[in-house]
Design an enzyme around this catalytic site. Structure first.
Site, PDB file in Angstrom:
ATOM      1  CB  CYS A   1      24.207 -87.164 165.694  1.00  0.00           C
ATOM      2  SG  CYS A   1      25.098 -85.746 166.322  1.00  0.00           S
TER       3      CYS A   1
ATOM      4  CG  HIS B   1      36.978 -76.154 174.784  1.00  0.00           C
ATOM      5  ND1 HIS B   1      37.334 -76.607 173.531  1.00  0.00           N
ATOM      6  CD2 HIS B   1      38.110 -76.210 175.527  1.00  0.00           C
ATOM      7  CE1 HIS B   1      38.619 -76.931 173.518  1.00  0.00           C
ATOM      8  NE2 HIS B   1      39.116 -76.696 174.714  1.00  0.00           N
TER       9      HIS B   1
HETATM   10  C1  LIG Z   1      42.206 -75.405 171.829  1.00  0.00           C
HETATM   11  C2  LIG Z   1      41.412 -76.366 171.089  1.00  0.00           C
HETATM   12  C3  LIG Z   1      41.619 -77.757 171.208  1.00  0.00           C
HETATM   13  C4  LIG Z   1      42.674 -78.377 172.055  1.00  0.00           C
HETATM   14  O1  LIG Z   1      42.798 -77.881 173.339  1.00  0.00           O
HETATM   15  P1  LIG Z   1      42.441 -78.768 174.619  1.00  0.00           P
HETATM   16  O2  LIG Z   1      43.062 -78.039 175.733  1.00  0.00           O
HETATM   17  O3  LIG Z   1      43.009 -80.142 174.394  1.00  0.00           O
HETATM   18  O4  LIG Z   1      40.970 -78.821 174.727  1.00  0.00           O
HETATM   19  C5  LIG Z   1      40.826 -78.607 170.452  1.00  0.00           C
HETATM   20  N1  LIG Z   1      39.879 -78.139 169.635  1.00  0.00           N
HETATM   21  C6  LIG Z   1      39.646 -76.822 169.512  1.00  0.00           C
HETATM   22  C7  LIG Z   1      38.571 -76.385 168.571  1.00  0.00           C
HETATM   23  C8  LIG Z   1      40.384 -75.891 170.228  1.00  0.00           C
HETATM   24  O5  LIG Z   1      40.131 -74.585 170.103  1.00  0.00           O
END
Ligand SMILES: *Cc1c(COP(=O)(O)O)cnc(C)c1O
Length: 362
Positions: A61, A86
């Site tokens: 960035c 993710h």
């Molecule tokens: C699901 C999600 C999270 C939180 O979930 P983690 O299991 O802590 O990774 C954070 N950001 C986004 C965009 C999500 O979809």
């Protein structure tokens, strides 16, 4: 290799022995038999690369780095297929495992539906497995667009009307359904939560692709490891996936929890379970830090980001906190919104911040 605990004492399989224990044990055995095989690994690699679009870039960035006076990179999980998160790394992994184990159906539950439910619907469609998503009736009404997206991909969204008709009721219903049908159904959990083994470790292993790629990408680019790696923590799956390959390195690791409306202190106003929770609570089958009141009741959470709105956290994070290996901080909603606007304006990258949607608790 699994002792059943991270630490100890975190993790464990706190599920009703008569109903869910057999399903949990069968899943752990299936995972140990299937996941290490070259056949499974090749197939997962195919889906991650050609279908989901891995590897995701590590973006330097320039504008932010100029502003900050240090080199700032973003690992772009927002570019993964499914629009903004993710989750698909994990739902593809668990879905493929289910197919290898001969399961005929995927069961999931969702609060907002934003990423967990949709990512399971995507995996089911591409893997040819019918999907049932349990969702509180109240959440269905608040999240019509996500219901529509899941149905468009062939998933059956089942509104749950009991209790407060939100996530905790959807979890109960999904668990009940899994207990009744685990012979031919797999239960897909979206984060590093749930009974251990296998869920927290299995989900971590599927999400570790994030950190493995990022570590190599930064070495290629900078010819050194970063000073610091930062990730947000809801249940903790993206964070543990990012941190895991750096645990043995001399790299500072920082997990950021949802500070909510009042900076993380008032109960019910935040999702900072590691910062403000107690280290001995059980939720969804595992022992971890948990937001509880003096009577042990789970406290409602709040965050402007729906994905972070969870009252507990993956047990491995609890262990890493106690060990002092990862530093956990929380950031209030107002600062999150400023950062959200700042990144959008300076880099043209709009982060995955969901609209304000509560993730109610049990
Ligand atoms: C699901 C999600 C999270 C939180 O979930 P983690 O299991 O802590 O990774 C954070 N950001 C986004 C965009 C999500 O979809």
């Amino acid at each position: 290799m699994s002792t059943g605990r991270f630490g100890p004492p975190y993790g464990g399989q706190f599920v009703p022995p008569e109903t869910l224990m057999a399903a949990v044990t069968a899943l752990e055995e299936g995972r140990n038999a299937v996941c290490p095989t070259p056949e499974f690994r090749d197939e997962l690699a195919f889906y991650l690369k050609e279908y989901a679009g891995r590897e995701t870039p590590l973006t330097f960035c320039r504008n932010v780095s100029d502003d900050m006076g240090c080199n700032v990179y973003l690992k772009r999980e927002d570019l993964l297929h499914s629009g903004g998160a993710h989750k698909l790394n994990n739902t593809l992994g668990q879905g493929l495992l289910a197919r290898h184990m001969g399961k005929k159906r995927l069961i999931a539950e969702t609060g907002a539906g934003q990423h967990g439910g949709v990512a399971t619907a995507i995996a089911g469609a591409v893997l040819n497995l019918p999907v049932e998503v349990y969702m509180g009736e109240t959440d269905c009404q608040r999240q019509r667009l996500n219901v529509f997206r899941m149905e468009l991909m062939g998933a059956k969204v089942i509104p749950v009307t009991g209790g407060t008709a939100t996530l905790k009721d959807a979890v109960n219903e999904a668990m009940r359904e899994w207990a009744a049908s685990s012979e031919d159904s797999a239960y897909i959990l979206g984060s590093v939560v749930g009974p251990h083994p296998p869920y927290p470790e299995m989900v971590r292993d599927f999400q570790t692709v994030i950190g493995t790629e990022a570590r190599q990408q930064i070495l290629d680019r900078e010819e050194r490891l970063p000073d610091e790696v930062i990730a947000c923590v809801g249940g903790g799956s993206n964070a543990i996936g990012m941190f895991y390959p750096f645990l043995q390195d001399d790299v500072r690791l920082v997990g950021v929890e949802a500070g909510g409306g009042r900076g993380g202190n008032a109960p019910g106003e935040h999702g900072a379970s590691l910062k403000s929770g107690r280290p001995g609570g059980i939720l969804h089958g595992a022992l971890s830090y948990l937001l509880q009141d003096a009577d042990g009741q789970v406290i409602e959470t709040h965050s402007v980001a729906a994905g972070l709105d969870y009252p507990s956290v993956g047990p491995e994070h609890s262990m890493l906190k106690d060990a002092g290996r990862v530093h956990y901080e929380s950031v209030p909603d107002a600062d999150v919104l400023n950062a959200f606007r700042y990144l959008s304006r300076r880099e043209g990258i709009v982060p995955a911040l969901s609209r304000h949607m509560r993730w109610p608790t049990s």
